[in-house]
Design a protein around this motif. Structure first.
Motif, mmCIF file in Angstrom:
data_model
loop_
_atom_site.group_PDB
_atom_site.id
_atom_site.type_symbol
_atom_site.label_atom_id
_atom_site.label_comp_id
_atom_site.label_asym_id
_atom_site.label_seq_id
_atom_site.Cartn_x
_atom_site.Cartn_y
_atom_site.Cartn_z
ATOM 1 N N ALA A 1 63.856 29.291 69.554
ATOM 2 C CA ALA A 1 63.860 28.150 70.459
ATOM 3 C C ALA A 1 62.404 27.807 70.742
ATOM 4 O O ALA A 1 61.518 28.643 70.558
ATOM 5 N N LYS A 2 62.158 26.566 71.164
ATOM 6 C CA LYS A 2 60.795 26.133 71.430
ATOM 7 C C LYS A 2 60.701 25.451 72.774
ATOM 8 O O LYS A 2 61.630 24.773 73.190
ATOM 9 N N LEU A 3 59.572 25.647 73.420
ATOM 10 C CA LEU A 3 59.278 24.866 74.612
ATOM 11 C C LEU A 3 58.773 23.505 74.155
ATOM 12 O O LEU A 3 57.995 23.435 73.195
ATOM 13 N N PRO A 4 59.162 22.443 74.826
ATOM 14 C CA PRO A 4 58.658 21.123 74.431
ATOM 15 C C PRO A 4 57.248 20.897 74.966
ATOM 16 O O PRO A 4 57.034 20.194 75.941
ATOM 17 N N VAL A 5 56.272 21.554 74.350
ATOM 18 C CA VAL A 5 54.879 21.406 74.750
ATOM 19 C C VAL A 5 54.104 20.764 73.613
ATOM 20 O O VAL A 5 54.427 20.967 72.446
ATOM 21 N N SER A 6 53.081 20.006 73.964
ATOM 22 C CA SER A 6 52.262 19.394 72.928
ATOM 23 C C SER A 6 51.336 20.437 72.335
ATOM 24 O O SER A 6 51.159 21.517 72.891
ATOM 25 N N ALA A 7 50.713 20.096 71.234
ATOM 26 C CA ALA A 7 49.865 21.058 70.524
ATOM 27 C C ALA A 7 48.703 21.528 71.384
ATOM 28 O O ALA A 7 48.241 22.638 71.248
ATOM 29 N N ASP A 8 48.240 20.677 72.296
ATOM 30 C CA ASP A 8 47.077 21.055 73.089
ATOM 31 C C ASP A 8 47.427 21.368 74.538
ATOM 32 O O ASP A 8 46.562 21.525 75.374
ATOM 33 N N SER A 9 48.703 21.528 74.868
ATOM 34 C CA SER A 9 49.090 21.717 76.265
ATOM 35 C C SER A 9 48.664 23.059 76.821
ATOM 36 O O SER A 9 48.562 23.224 78.016
ATOM 37 N N ASP A 10 48.414 24.031 75.953
ATOM 38 C CA ASP A 10 48.001 25.322 76.476
ATOM 39 C C ASP A 10 46.486 25.453 76.517
ATOM 40 O O ASP A 10 45.970 26.509 76.825
ATOM 41 N N GLY A 11 45.806 24.346 76.206
ATOM 42 C CA GLY A 11 44.383 24.300 76.441
ATOM 43 C C GLY A 11 43.505 24.827 75.331
ATOM 44 O O GLY A 11 42.305 24.758 75.433
ATOM 45 N N ASP A 12 44.086 25.340 74.239
ATOM 46 C CA ASP A 12 43.209 25.896 73.222
ATOM 47 C C ASP A 12 42.969 24.946 72.055
ATOM 48 O O ASP A 12 42.154 25.232 71.196
ATOM 49 N N GLY A 13 43.676 23.807 72.011
ATOM 50 C CA GLY A 13 43.474 22.841 70.957
ATOM 51 C C GLY A 13 43.919 23.323 69.596
ATOM 52 O O GLY A 13 43.555 22.761 68.584
ATOM 53 N N ASP A 14 44.680 24.355 69.526
ATOM 54 C CA ASP A 14 45.087 24.996 68.290
ATOM 55 C C ASP A 14 46.485 24.543 67.900
ATOM 56 O O ASP A 14 47.419 24.680 68.664
ATOM 57 N N LEU A 15 46.620 23.997 66.706
ATOM 58 C CA LEU A 15 47.922 23.520 66.264
ATOM 59 C C LEU A 15 48.865 24.639 65.873
ATOM 60 O O LEU A 15 50.040 24.400 65.644
ATOM 61 N N THR A 16 48.413 25.868 65.820
ATOM 62 C CA THR A 16 49.309 26.947 65.417
ATOM 63 C C THR A 16 50.432 27.119 66.406
ATOM 64 O O THR A 16 51.514 27.558 66.039
ATOM 65 N N ASP A 17 50.217 26.766 67.692
ATOM 66 C CA ASP A 17 51.301 26.844 68.662
ATOM 67 C C ASP A 17 52.410 25.877 68.294
ATOM 68 O O ASP A 17 53.584 26.192 68.378
ATOM 69 N N GLU A 18 52.044 24.674 67.902
ATOM 70 C CA GLU A 18 53.035 23.671 67.548
ATOM 71 C C GLU A 18 53.771 24.073 66.279
ATOM 72 O O GLU A 18 54.919 23.733 66.080
ATOM 73 N N LEU A 19 53.107 24.822 65.421
ATOM 74 C CA LEU A 19 53.714 25.231 64.162
ATOM 75 C C LEU A 19 54.477 26.531 64.269
ATOM 76 O O LEU A 19 54.970 27.047 63.290
ATOM 77 N N GLY A 20 54.561 27.098 65.487
ATOM 78 C CA GLY A 20 55.427 28.242 65.687
ATOM 79 C C GLY A 20 54.736 29.576 65.857
ATOM 80 O O GLY A 20 55.385 30.598 65.799
ATOM 81 N N GLY A 21 53.452 29.601 66.086
ATOM 82 C CA GLY A 21 52.799 30.882 66.295
ATOM 83 C C GLY A 21 51.609 30.746 67.203
ATOM 84 O O GLY A 21 50.950 29.718 67.217
ATOM 85 N N GLY A 22 51.329 31.744 67.982
ATOM 86 C CA GLY A 22 50.190 31.704 68.878
ATOM 87 C C GLY A 22 48.880 31.869 68.120
ATOM 88 O O GLY A 22 47.863 31.355 68.513
ATOM 89 N N SER A 23 48.902 32.587 67.019
ATOM 90 C CA SER A 23 47.738 32.734 66.174
ATOM 91 C C SER A 23 48.247 33.025 64.766
ATOM 92 O O SER A 23 49.348 33.542 64.594
ATOM 93 N N PRO A 24 47.438 32.683 63.764
ATOM 94 C CA PRO A 24 47.899 32.962 62.401
ATOM 95 C C PRO A 24 48.133 34.459 62.221
ATOM 96 O O PRO A 24 47.349 35.276 62.683
ATOM 97 N N ARG A 25 49.204 34.791 61.566
ATOM 98 C CA ARG A 25 49.531 36.195 61.336
ATOM 99 C C ARG A 25 49.603 36.444 59.839
ATOM 100 O O ARG A 25 50.093 35.607 59.082
#
Length: 150
Positions: A107-131
């Motif tokens: 499931a996903k939270l409806p947040v934009s790619a930059d809503s968590d303040g880091d400007g990282d698109l990996t959140d939008e693509l399903g991960g907090g950081s590349p793994r």
């Protein structure tokens, strides 16, 4: 950072609930510190799951996250006041289940790619950081060495 407020609890559950579950000294007045503490604890609990896929704390709070935190906080307050109901338990279980599904990527939270303040698109693509991708399997049974002489 808390993801919900006392006002959010009153909006979700009505004005009659908080005096029942958050009156710590029996004077009929809601203990704002108890409510704030429960909301902070609930937000921290949500962050433990959200940290799997987002940078926490989130700077923008989606409505469903606010609802999750409200349900967890009400559960904690009701348990402390010894007025816990089956509905409180069910709402808490549903909230934690949704958090688990978010952490697992189901499931996903409806947040934009930059809503968590880091400007990282990996959140939008399903991960907090590349793994890294890790592939494992059983050791080979038939190799040149094991088949030699057959």
């Amino acid at each position: 950072m808390t993801y919900a407020t006392q006002s959010d609890i009153e909006t979700a559950y009505g004005p009659r609930l908080l005096p029942v579950i958050a009156d710590r000294d029996g004077d009929g007045v809601v203990d704002a510190d108890a409510v704030a503490g429960a909301l902070a604890d609930a937000s921290d609990e949500a962050d433990t799951y959200l940290a799997m896929v987002h940078t926490v704390p989130l700077t923008t709070v989606p409505g469903n996250l606010r609802r999750i935190v409200v349900d967890i906080a009400v559960y904690r307050l009701a348990g402390s006041a010894e007025v816990l109901t089956e509905e409180h338990r069910r709402r808490y279980d549903d909230a934690v289940d949704l958090l688990k599904r978010i952490a697992e990527g189901k499931a996903k939270l409806p947040v934009s790619a930059d809503s968590d303040g880091d400007g990282d698109l990996t959140d939008e693509l399903g991960g907090g950081s590349p793994r890294p991708v890790v592939v494992t399997g059983n050791e080979r049974l038939f190799t040149r060495q094991t088949l030699r002489g057959l």
